[in-house]
Design a protein around this motif. Structure first.
Motif, PDB file in Angstrom:
ATOM      1  N   SER A 153      19.114  14.389  37.226  1.00  0.00           N
ATOM      2  CA  SER A 153      18.859  13.412  38.283  1.00  0.00           C
ATOM      3  C   SER A 153      17.407  13.474  38.749  1.00  0.00           C
ATOM      4  CB  SER A 153      19.806  13.641  39.463  1.00  0.00           C
ATOM      5  OG  SER A 153      19.654  14.945  40.004  1.00  0.00           O
TER       6      SER A 153
ATOM      7  N   ALA B  23      15.335  11.831  35.953  1.00  0.00           N
ATOM      8  CA  ALA B  23      15.522  10.384  35.901  1.00  0.00           C
ATOM      9  C   ALA B  23      14.852   9.667  37.068  1.00  0.00           C
ATOM     10  CB  ALA B  23      17.012  10.055  35.880  1.00  0.00           C
ATOM     11  N   ALA B  24      14.658  10.360  38.172  1.00  0.00           N
ATOM     12  CA  ALA B  24      14.042   9.740  39.345  1.00  0.00           C
ATOM     13  C   ALA B  24      12.517   9.738  39.276  1.00  0.00           C
ATOM     14  CB  ALA B  24      14.491  10.466  40.614  1.00  0.00           C
TER      15      ALA B  24
ATOM     16  N   ARG C  76       8.830   8.711  38.049  1.00  0.00           N
ATOM     17  CA  ARG C  76       8.169   7.526  37.519  1.00  0.00           C
ATOM     18  C   ARG C  76       7.087   7.941  36.519  1.00  0.00           C
ATOM     19  NH1 ARG C  76       9.508   2.853  39.839  1.00  0.00           N
ATOM     20  NH2 ARG C  76      10.672   2.942  41.790  1.00  0.00           N
TER      21      ARG C  76
ATOM     22  N   ALA D  51      22.510   9.444  34.095  1.00  0.00           N
ATOM     23  CA  ALA D  51      21.351   9.736  34.938  1.00  0.00           C
ATOM     24  C   ALA D  51      20.275   8.671  34.771  1.00  0.00           C
ATOM     25  CB  ALA D  51      20.792  11.114  34.611  1.00  0.00           C
ATOM     26  N   LEU D  52      20.111   8.162  33.553  1.00  0.00           N
ATOM     27  CA  LEU D  52      19.050   7.195  33.279  1.00  0.00           C
ATOM     28  C   LEU D  52      19.376   5.781  33.755  1.00  0.00           C
ATOM     29  CD1 LEU D  52      17.905   8.188  29.671  1.00  0.00           C
ATOM     30  CD2 LEU D  52      16.669   8.568  31.807  1.00  0.00           C
TER      31      LEU D  52
ATOM     32  N   SER E 274      17.312   3.990  36.372  1.00  0.00           N
ATOM     33  CA  SER E 274      16.176   4.840  36.721  1.00  0.00           C
ATOM     34  C   SER E 274      14.863   4.198  36.283  1.00  0.00           C
ATOM     35  CB  SER E 274      16.309   6.215  36.053  1.00  0.00           C
ATOM     36  OG  SER E 274      15.908   6.151  34.694  1.00  0.00           O
TER      37      SER E 274
END
Length: 212
Positions: free
Chosen positions: A111, A114-115, A117, A137-138, A141
């Motif tokens: 997580s 995936a968060a 950037r 998770a993706l 995202s």
């Protein structure tokens, strides 16, 4: 993998290696990094790998285009704190992570990843985490929107395949999804199960995420 005798010696060693244009790929394997201020000493290396031990913050490779986080201990897992500063690696195009060996991935690892950037990221490889954990998770995202190639090297169940089929609209922009299929999962002509709308390719022989 050299056991550096002191922080000063380590810094001098890195400075000597960092002659512009001399070396593009640097792998630091089992080196003591938390006690060393890496600063911009790695700026000369466009491809960087950390194996088993990791810097306190990945901003030291903010310039990198390729990054590998790997393991060699059979009971190890990469801690979530190893991802600190990853969002500053804004030029990163390829990211390969061996999240765990012989144990579960650290809670919150996927997580957190995936968060993050990473606007230039095009290829992501994950070893040691289940296919559905990676996909779930993706979904939604910031990583998924820029990806073109996704590799997940883990045992895949029939349930995983049913779930991924349900994510076709979110994954259809990918150019390639590389998966490793277990016997009996219906591979066709060397490719994965027929899943309309998903560019699935079967992985070849098992290779380590980090070749160094």
């Amino acid at each position: 993998d050299w056991r550096m005798p002191s922080d000063a010696a380590a810094a001098a060693w890195l400075d000597e290696l960092a002659t512009p244009g001399s070396i593009e790929t640097l792998c630091l394997r089992s080196c003591r990094l938390h006690d060393l201020d890496l600063g911009d000493r790695l700026a000369a290396f466009s491809r960087v790998a950390f194996v088993q031990t990791f810097p306190s913050n990945l901003r030291c490779v903010a310039h990198a285009k390729e990054l590998t986080l790997g393991l060699y201990d059979p009971d190890a897992a990469i801690p979530v704190v190893a991802l600190a500063g990853l969002g500053e690696v804004v030029h990163l195009e390829r990211l390969a992570i061996e999240a765990a060996r012989g144990r579960f991935v650290a809670p919150g690892f996927m997580s957190t990843l995936a968060a993050t950037r990473l606007p230039a990221l095009r290829e992501l490889s994950i070893v040691g985490e289940s296919l559905w954990s990676v996909i779930s998770a993706l979904r939604g995202s910031p990583l998924l929107s820029t990806l073109r190639v996704l590799r997940v090297d883990a045992p895949i169940s029939a349930d995983d395949l049913e779930r991924i089929a349900g994510c076709t609209p979110e994954l259809a922009h990918l150019e390639r999804i590389e998966l490793r299929f277990l016997p009996g999962h219906g591979t066709v002509a060397g490719l994965g199960p027929t899943m309309p709308g998903l560019p699935i390719t079967e992985l070849g022989p098992m290779l380590p995420i980090c070749p160094y």
